[in-house]
Scaffold this active site. Structure first.
Site, PDB file in Angstrom:
ATOM      1  N   ASP A  64      -6.950   3.817  12.572  1.00 37.25           N
ATOM      2  CA  ASP A  64      -8.348   4.677  12.232  1.00 37.25           C
ATOM      3  C   ASP A  64      -9.005   4.936  13.542  1.00 37.25           C
ATOM      4  OD1 ASP A  64      -9.165   2.009  13.263  1.00 37.25           O
ATOM      5  OD2 ASP A  64      -9.869   1.266  11.384  1.00 37.25           O
TER       6      ASP A  64
ATOM      7  N   SER B 126       0.811   2.204   7.585  1.00 36.97           N
ATOM      8  CA  SER B 126      -0.333   2.067   6.768  1.00 36.97           C
ATOM      9  C   SER B 126      -0.175   0.529   6.102  1.00 36.97           C
ATOM     10  CB  SER B 126      -0.529   3.118   5.717  1.00 36.97           C
ATOM     11  OG  SER B 126      -0.726   4.119   6.198  1.00 36.97           O
TER      12      SER B 126
ATOM     13  N   SER C  58      -1.896  -2.923   1.364  1.00 34.77           N
ATOM     14  CA  SER C  58      -1.826  -1.601   2.562  1.00 34.77           C
ATOM     15  C   SER C  58      -3.105  -1.705   3.315  1.00 34.77           C
ATOM     16  CB  SER C  58      -1.369  -0.503   1.912  1.00 34.77           C
ATOM     17  OG  SER C  58      -2.676  -0.168   0.887  1.00 34.77           O
ATOM     18  N   TYR C  59      -3.105  -0.912   4.277  1.00 38.73           N
ATOM     19  CA  TYR C  59      -4.578  -0.875   5.103  1.00 38.73           C
ATOM     20  C   TYR C  59      -5.596  -0.726   4.288  1.00 38.73           C
ATOM     21  CZ  TYR C  59      -7.115   0.066   9.309  1.00 38.73           C
ATOM     22  OH  TYR C  59      -8.049  -0.048  10.376  1.00 38.73           O
ATOM     23  N   PRO C  60      -6.527  -1.675   4.535  1.00 36.30           N
ATOM     24  CA  PRO C  60      -7.810  -1.721   3.638  1.00 36.30           C
ATOM     25  C   PRO C  60      -9.037  -0.928   4.218  1.00 36.30           C
ATOM     26  CG  PRO C  60      -8.076  -3.550   4.894  1.00 36.30           C
ATOM     27  CD  PRO C  60      -6.532  -2.708   5.436  1.00 36.30           C
TER      28      PRO C  60
END
Length: 858
Positions: A119, A153, A335-337
């Protein structure tokens, strides 16, 4: 053999990735900072055999701050913070020595692969890592690319290997957008916060907040809460009337009908309609309609929806939810939150993900049925271009995850299963009646197929009493018809879920920062969290928002921040210039700041109505050294002493209690010394209120008590009561607490180490002599004859608490219980000398019994 350094964002993430890439054959060791491990193995990279070193940081390596002199609230005009004050990048956590650690590991490396979170914050940390390591890495040959970025991810074998095989480059534009946001928040937030904190805390004693903070995102967030509060306060209930009819047919239960006019606000009109309806004792069926309806399955899960549901359904605050979600992610369960996307990519393995859940008895039946009949393609959602939606990545049990971890994982898994399930289908039956001249109706629902509600039962069709079978022309007997008086009700306070929705709608914060802003307004005592996760503004929060509206409404409205967020997004896309966006936003807020300062009396008028002047607050405690009158102790945050005669306010340590110290006085300024304590099981130390705010010696800083004072002869000072260097921290000195008897103790003047010794002794004093072995001060102990633990019934002994075998069994190391991290004015201090008695200098750290105790307790 060449070396590849790989860096992840958290130690647990580095371990998981290294385990996957090395196929479990890596060796591990602790890094020099003790917080990060290094996992090493040999493998293939770009067609050559290399040595891999996988390690991590602990979040941001650097943080932005003003250079030293601009952190002094008393000497710097807040207006200077907009442009004059230079900023610098400092280590985010100096204790971790992260830059040195990274440089040690990067020395001699040929390539770096950055496994930071994918991100904008992750991209920013990429460049923080590169700034630290590139000067010590081997220089690349020719066009050889040495910096690589892994995009992933989830922590699964497939995703990690795909990332390793498709390496890219870190995104400089996204990193710059984070730099811009950090600088804007620092300059704007600090300028407004410093000005209004000093202005209002200098005038009012019961604000009950240690910081009157302002934030470009935080303040509009508070504004939403106060706006709802104002609607509740200004709401005036209105009386209205409803016709309520009950009918029955044969032996069936009575049926309650809804009036088609819904309600009227005039009683006489309502009475007229009642009279018209009462002309008939029968209700005639005008029509019966049946319609099959569908309740759509949910779209794939993104961060904002997860936070909303966690707050409204699970009773978990946004900050807590994100902490749990990040833990589940780093452990490989989800997975990526952090994602804004609600659309699965075309190549996403939905079936494989679903198969992993067949072993869990909680939803195994629904999952196996789906796999047998075939999964339903998820609804089309929004593709924000960041990460796939939040998805379970492997099976788990409650025993593995713990209570809150399981509850969040269970929701995420049920939501995923629901997205690939069929829609819920039900039959809606509507019967229209006429009683006299008035029309009524009733609606019933019958479930046809539960679809996704089998795994999300809370969204299922509610069970209702069966509607009687009838057709047009049938008649029912009127059991009862009456005019019911009711009142309109005010809206309720905003829930966290509703606030998150408003913040998303108006572009306040990001999916990552929304929980932080909500947590901030709670921590600042601007709102309180009531039952049902409702946010009720405090008096301080309400007055601040009303004051902003009165001076400059744009400070609290979401419009300006939303516009700034759009500009920051343009930086990340490479469509706007970093410096131009930064300067433009700072110019706007600088003008607003000057106008706010000039108009502060408008806000102050509201403060005067709601809060008490500082002179009228608190209770008398200790005498002022200047006028010798009693000063008042103000317990509300921030706790402080105020002399109304001199009109002076003196800071105190926070998060503890203050009491008088036997009316003893400071030899320097004649102020009565007070005692700060964090509680019965905590630590305590004396302090002079004047010296605490105005350090008397060059080697002292603001916020130092008597246990750090270097006065050469004062009986309360470090020179008189210091015993030896702390057994745990490097800069602290263990200082005798002279008022702790009969449960005597010495406590570190930097950390929370407390050493209990000589219980029930009559007297404990620090002697003038020092220990030959460790250079610590000797301690003279005087016991009562009846309870002396000394050999041969002796009552007095002088020796070293660290080295003397007579004292060996009378000393016990503990850690003080602190209410919060102890806050002292003037910021953190570095270094620190012992008791400073000339030739002795800094006492050596004891290496025998106390060191062993320290090792045992750490």
């Amino acid at each position: 053999m060449r070396t590849v350094l790989m860096v992840a964002e958290k130690p647990s993430l580095a371990q998981s990735i290294a385990k996957i890439l090395s196929k479990g054959s890596c060796t591990s060791r602790k890094g020099l900072n003790g917080a990060c491990s290094v996992h090493e193995y040999t493998g293939s990279f770009q067609g050559q055999t290399v040595r891999f070193k996988m390690t991590s940081v602990c979040g941001h390596v650097m943080s932005l701050d003003f250079i030293g002199k601009y952190n002094n609230w008393d000497k710097v005009d807040p207006a200077e913070l907009f442009s004059k004050a230079p900023t610098e990048k400092k280590e985010a956590n100096p204790k971790l020595n992260m830059v040195k650690f990274l440089q040690v590991e990067a020395k001699g490396c040929d390539y770096v692969v950055l496994w930071l979170d994918c991100d904008k914050e992750g991209e920013n940390i990429c460049f923080e890592v590169l700034d630290a390591i590139q000067p010590v890495m081997n220089k690349g040959v020719g066009k050889d690319q040495t910096v690589h970025r892994a995009k992933f991810s989830s922590i699964t074998d497939t995703d990690i290997w795909n990332a390793m095989n498709c390496l890219g480059k870190p995104n400089r534009n996204e990193a710059l957008s984070v730099d811009a946001r950090q600088e804007l928040d620092l300059r704007i937030g600090c300028a407004f916060t410093r000005f209004q904190t000093k202005y209002f805390q200098g005038k009012y004693g019961n604000l009950d907040s240690s910081l009157i903070s302002f934030g470009p995102c935080q303040t509009p967030t508070l504004g939403f809460c106060v706006e709802r509060h104002d609607k509740i306060q200004s709401f005036k209930p209105e009386t209205y009337w409803v016709l309520q009819a009950k009918v029955f047919k044969g032996k069936d239960n009575s049926l309650t009908l809804d009036w088609n006019r819904v309600r009227v606000f005039d009683r006489e009109v309502g009475q007229m309609f009642l009279n018209l309806a009462k002309t008939s004792r029968e209700a005639q069926v005008e029509s019966v309609s049946k319609k099959e309806k569908t309740k759509q399955r949910p779209q794939a899960l993104n961060t904002v929806e997860m936070l909303r549901v966690a707050s409204s359904a699970l009773g978990m605050g946004p900050q807590h939810t994100m902490q749990i979600a990040e833990r589940l992610y780093t452990q490989g369960y989800i997975s990526y939150p952090r994602t804004e996307t609600t659309h699965y990519p075309e190549n996403f393995d939905l079936k494989g993900t679903l198969k992993q859940q067949t072993s869990n008895p909680v939803w195994a039946e629904e999952v196996n049925a789906l796999l047998l009949t075939g999964i339903n393609r998820p609804r089309k959602g929004n593709d924000a271009g960041d990460h796939p939606p939040i998805t379970p990545m492997r099976a788990a049990t409650e025993g593995e995850l713990g209570s809150d971890g399981w509850r969040l994982y269970e929701y995420i898994t049920r939501h995923f299963i629901a997205t690939v399930s069929q829609d819920c289908k039900y039959l809606q039956t509507t019967i229209d009646f006429v009683i006299g001249t008035e029309a009524f109706s009733c609606i019933g629902k019958t479930l046809i197929s539960p679809g996704y509600t089998a795994v999300m039962p809370w969204q299922g069709i509610a069970l209702e009493e069966a509607i009687p079978v009838c057709e047009r022309g049938d008649t029912f007997t009127v059991d009862e018809i009456k005019l019911v008086e009711r009142q309109t009700s005010p809206p309720d306070y905003l829930t966290e879920a509703e606030l998150i929705t408003l913040m998303e709608k108006h572009g306040i914060g990001t999916d990552a920062s929304i929980p932080v802003h909500i947590n901030n307004i709670c921590q600042r005592n601007y709102v309180t969290v009531e039952n049902g996760r409702k946010l009720k503004p405090t008096n301080l929060g309400i007055v601040l928002v009303h004051g902003y509206y009165k001076t400059d409404a744009e400070l609290v409205l979401p419009t300006i921040r939303s516009a700034v967020e759009k500009q920051l997004n343009l930086i990340s896309l490479g469509k706007a210039n970093y410096q131009q966006v930064l300067q433009h936003a700072l110019d706007i807020f600088k003008r607003k700041f000057h106008y706010f300062v000039d108009s502060i009396t408008s806000m102050d008028e509201l403060m005067e109505v709601s809060f008490s002047p500082i002179a009228a607050t608190g209770k008398p405690l200790s005498r002022c050294g200047k006028c010798h009158r009693f000063m008042k102790y103000i317990q509300a945050k921030p706790s402080r002493l105020h002399c109304s005669h001199c009109d002076e306010t003196y800071s105190l340590p926070q998060n503890g209690a203050i009491k008088l110290n036997k009316e003893l006085r400071c030899p320097l300024d004649d102020f009565e010394i007070v005692l700060w304590t964090s509680g019965a099981r905590g630590k305590s130390y004396p302090l002079c209120p004047y010296c605490f705010s105005n350090p008397p010696f060059r080697d002292m800083k603001k916020g130092m008590g008597c246990n750090e004072c270097t006065h050469p002869s004062c009986q309360h000072s470090l020179n008189s009561l210091g015993i030896g260097q702390c057994v745990e921290c490097d800069s602290g000195v263990l200082v005798l607490d002279p008022l702790s008897g009969p449960k005597w103790r010495m406590a570190c003047n930097k950390c929370n180490v407390v050493v209990h010794f000589f219980e029930h002794a009559h007297k404990v004093q620090v002697a003038q002599d020092s220990c030959d072995a460790c250079d610590a001060s000797l301690v003279a102990v005087d016991f009562n004859k009846t309870s002396t633990p000394l050999p041969a019934g002796e009552t007095q002994h002088t020796g070293c608490v660290f080295c003397d075998p007579v004292f060996q069994d009378l000393v016990e190391l503990k850690h003080a219980t602190m209410r919060h991290a102890m806050h002292r004015g003037g910021g953190a201090r570095r270094g620190g000398r012992g008791r400073g008695r000339g030739r002795r200098g800094n006492p050596k750290k004891p290496k025998d019994k106390m060191a062993a105790l320290a090792a045992y307790f750490v």
